[in-house]
Design an enzyme around this catalytic site. Structure first.
Site, mmCIF file in Angstrom:
data_model
loop_
_atom_site.group_PDB
_atom_site.id
_atom_site.type_symbol
_atom_site.label_atom_id
_atom_site.label_comp_id
_atom_site.label_asym_id
_atom_site.label_seq_id
_atom_site.Cartn_x
_atom_site.Cartn_y
_atom_site.Cartn_z
ATOM 1 C CD GLU A 111 -2.819 -1.266 2.372
ATOM 2 O OE1 GLU A 111 -3.991 -1.674 2.262
ATOM 3 O OE2 GLU A 111 -2.292 -0.990 3.476
ATOM 4 C CD GLU A 131 -3.082 -6.737 4.276
ATOM 5 O OE1 GLU A 131 -2.452 -5.671 4.398
ATOM 6 O OE2 GLU A 131 -2.963 -7.481 3.264
#
Length: 260
Positions: A111, A131
């Site tokens: 990210e 995740e």
């Protein structure tokens, strides 16, 4: 700043290197420090381009520091002025940012790279959003990734947590260029110097318009540009640089950009 967040200034280019062994994971304190660095970059009129990189060649960044979380860092804690990694939520950052990815960009590290405008990576780099396996949301990637690469490819990465190597990342347009490790920073610096010599007011307008247009129709965005309702566009159209561009073209010479 510190031994963890290292800054190097080369003319109008700022280099920020994260050096946090073993995996360049980011805890709350590091995120806040990075945020202050990027905020200072944003607000310094003499700086025009930033490069974000990390130390070592195994991990670009493993993202959120789970060890620090186990020691008490809350996942919804204070990440600082720019959100996680200091970059992805920094408001009004209207200057080009280049990510030089060398190694694995995992979760929040992925990210962080997505928060840049240009991404160069080494041949052995790889990207993943694990995740899903921890039963949590890759929040920023879920927002950004489907806008950067084909929807079904983004969903594949988000749903499965699988790895994407550098060659596949380039094939889908996730990265601009794949380079040998020893060529990576040289390429990022070459591009940074080229951009630093360009028109900063135009870059600011490009970034503001592109950011705002994500939530607008084409015609609404065009109307807002025409009516000079973007602050950066309004400044640009009345600027010395705007006049200099036309004058330099007419005089068949290189323009001299002053950022005003």
């Amino acid at each position: 700043m510190s031994e963890v967040v290292k800054l190097r200034r080369d003319g109008a280019v700022l280099e920020l290197e994260l050096d946090r062994p073993k995996a360049n994971a980011i805890d709350l304190a590091t995120s806040r420090e990075m945020g202050e660095a990027f905020k200072a970059f944003r607000d310094d009129p003499d700086l025009r381009v930033a490069i974000v990189s990390t130390a070592g060649d195994r991990f670009f960044s493993a993202g959120w520091d789970l060890k620090s979380a186990a020691d008490g860092d809350a996942v919804d804690g204070d990440y600082g002025v720019g959100g996680f990694g200091g970059l992805q939520e920094l408001r009004d950052l209207n200057k080009p940012v280049i990510a030089a990815v060398n190694g694995m960009a995992v979760g929040g590290g992925f990210e962080l790279a997505l928060s840049a405008d240009l991404i160069y990576c080494s041949e052995h780099s790889s990207f993943a959003l694990p995740e899903i396996r921890a039963g949590t949301l890759a929040d920023a990637a879920t927002v950004k990734l489907p806008k950067r690469i084909p929807y079904h490819v983004a969903m594949d990465l988000l749903f499965t947590g699988r790895w994407m190597d550098a060659q596949e990342a380039q094939r889908w347009g996730l990265v601009n260029e794949v380079l040998a490790s020893d060529k990576l920073m040289a390429r990022a610096r070459e591009t940074a110097r080229m951009l630093a010599s360009g028109p900063p007011l135009v870059f600011a307008s490009i970034k503001e318009v592109a950011r705002a247009a994500e939530a607008m129709t084409f015609q609404d965005a065009m109307n807002k540009i025409t009516k000079r309702q973007f602050a950066s566009v309004d400044v640009l159209y009345d600027s010395e640089d705007n006049k200099e561009g036309a004058l330099a073209f007419a005089e068949k010479r290189d323009p001299v950009w002053k950022g005003r």
